[in-house]
Motif scaffolding. Sequence first.
Motif, mmCIF file in Angstrom:
data_model
loop_
_atom_site.group_PDB
_atom_site.id
_atom_site.type_symbol
_atom_site.label_atom_id
_atom_site.label_comp_id
_atom_site.label_asym_id
_atom_site.label_seq_id
_atom_site.Cartn_x
_atom_site.Cartn_y
_atom_site.Cartn_z
ATOM 1 N N ARG A 2 1.174 -12.822 57.570
ATOM 2 C CA ARG A 2 2.257 -11.903 57.227
ATOM 3 C C ARG A 2 3.311 -12.637 56.405
ATOM 4 O O ARG A 2 3.580 -13.822 56.634
ATOM 5 N N TYR A 3 3.919 -11.915 55.463
ATOM 6 C CA TYR A 3 5.000 -12.402 54.603
ATOM 7 C C TYR A 3 4.547 -13.539 53.685
ATOM 8 O O TYR A 3 5.382 -14.277 53.147
ATOM 9 N N CYS A 4 3.252 -13.674 53.503
ATOM 10 C CA CYS A 4 2.679 -14.677 52.619
ATOM 11 C C CYS A 4 1.210 -14.324 52.427
ATOM 12 O O CYS A 4 0.720 -13.323 52.971
ATOM 13 N N ALA A 29 -11.372 -31.112 61.023
ATOM 14 C CA ALA A 29 -10.116 -30.963 60.280
ATOM 15 C C ALA A 29 -10.127 -29.731 59.385
ATOM 16 O O ALA A 29 -11.144 -29.426 58.745
ATOM 17 N N THR A 30 -8.983 -29.054 59.319
ATOM 18 C CA THR A 30 -8.783 -27.919 58.424
ATOM 19 C C THR A 30 -7.395 -28.018 57.807
ATOM 20 O O THR A 30 -6.424 -28.308 58.500
ATOM 21 N N VAL A 31 -7.309 -27.787 56.500
ATOM 22 C CA VAL A 31 -6.035 -27.708 55.792
ATOM 23 C C VAL A 31 -6.007 -26.379 55.039
ATOM 24 O O VAL A 31 -6.957 -26.054 54.319
ATOM 25 N N SER A 32 -4.928 -25.613 55.203
ATOM 26 C CA SER A 32 -4.830 -24.287 54.598
ATOM 27 C C SER A 32 -3.513 -24.133 53.849
ATOM 28 O O SER A 32 -2.476 -24.619 54.302
ATOM 29 N N GLU A 33 -3.581 -23.438 52.715
ATOM 30 C CA GLU A 33 -2.379 -23.092 51.955
ATOM 31 C C GLU A 33 -1.864 -21.732 52.396
ATOM 32 O O GLU A 33 -2.644 -20.798 52.601
ATOM 33 N N LEU A 34 -0.554 -21.608 52.521
ATOM 34 C CA LEU A 34 0.091 -20.322 52.684
ATOM 35 C C LEU A 34 1.004 -20.114 51.490
ATOM 36 O O LEU A 34 1.940 -20.898 51.266
ATOM 37 N N LEU A 35 0.719 -19.083 50.701
ATOM 38 C CA LEU A 35 1.448 -18.817 49.453
ATOM 39 C C LEU A 35 2.564 -17.821 49.725
ATOM 40 O O LEU A 35 2.318 -16.699 50.194
ATOM 41 N N PHE A 36 3.793 -18.217 49.442
ATOM 42 C CA PHE A 36 4.957 -17.369 49.709
ATOM 43 C C PHE A 36 4.935 -16.112 48.840
ATOM 44 O O PHE A 36 4.362 -16.095 47.745
#
Length: 306
Positions: free
Chosen positions: A186-188, A201-208
């Motif tokens: 939500r909100y991204c 391991a996991t790496v995730s992007e959250l785009l504003f």
Amino acid sequence: MRGDQTLVADRELRQLLRTGTFAQVLDHALNVRGLSLERVQRHLAAHGVTVSRAALSYWRHGRSRPERAESLRAVRLLENVLELPAASLMSRLGPPRSRGAHAEPGTVDRRRLWPAHSRLLAELDAPPDSQLRQLDIHEHVQLNEKRQLAEVRTRLVLQALADRVDRCVVYHWNEEPVLPVITDVRYCRLGRVRTNTAAGATVSELLFDQRLSAGECAVVEYVTAYSPGDDELTYYHRRFTRPVRQFLLQVGFAGAAPASCVPYRQTALDAPRRTGGRLWIGASNTAHLVVTDAGPGIIGLTWDWD
């Protein structure tokens, strides 16, 4: 009995003792002896050495290696616990690694708290942590009736410290073979996701929703869903590379509430836990911890049903 007699019957372990790495020898010896990390942790604690189960897992899978004095004491004890020849683990550590450039004052280099994620961060060309300030973090951890981790609901309030900030990066680590999945964003928007199953391991992007200028804030929410695992969950923590104004951690228990639940802090993954007083668990079967103006490190809750 030392391990020499066992080694005669274990050809693979004998070979690893000649050519294997620290992680390979440790992992194989644990499998041969049939010892869980929790049992090893208890044995070390009985001898006055405190090492977290996460740190032992990192050592076992080659994600980090023991370097602190307390950790090296643990390695010497492990040689006895696993019935290995003297110095068979210590000799595989080699000289201490260079720490490289120091993090800015009041912060911790994210490679120290997330050693298994460095390659994934490089693949994403992840922005530095210094672009954002963590004003408020709220996490609600939910266990199922089998005492396993079901999901974590996270709400972040972030403030940009530079112009043109358009994303944040979140990290996850899981001992189970199935990695968690981010849902209900939500909100991204969920951007690129990079995983390393072998390292958990996991790496995730959250785009504003919009690009931020310095001083502007963003709110993001997401759910991290976990597949049922084999082990009961007995602790949960969050790792902070920079100070946070407020951190609220709630843990809900779908089944019976644990007999005790206490907060703890660590300065690093292989550092001893500093525990606090027992927390109240009310009719909602939920424990909570509120921390304000916390410095970098690890903050969590640990509980016990016995």
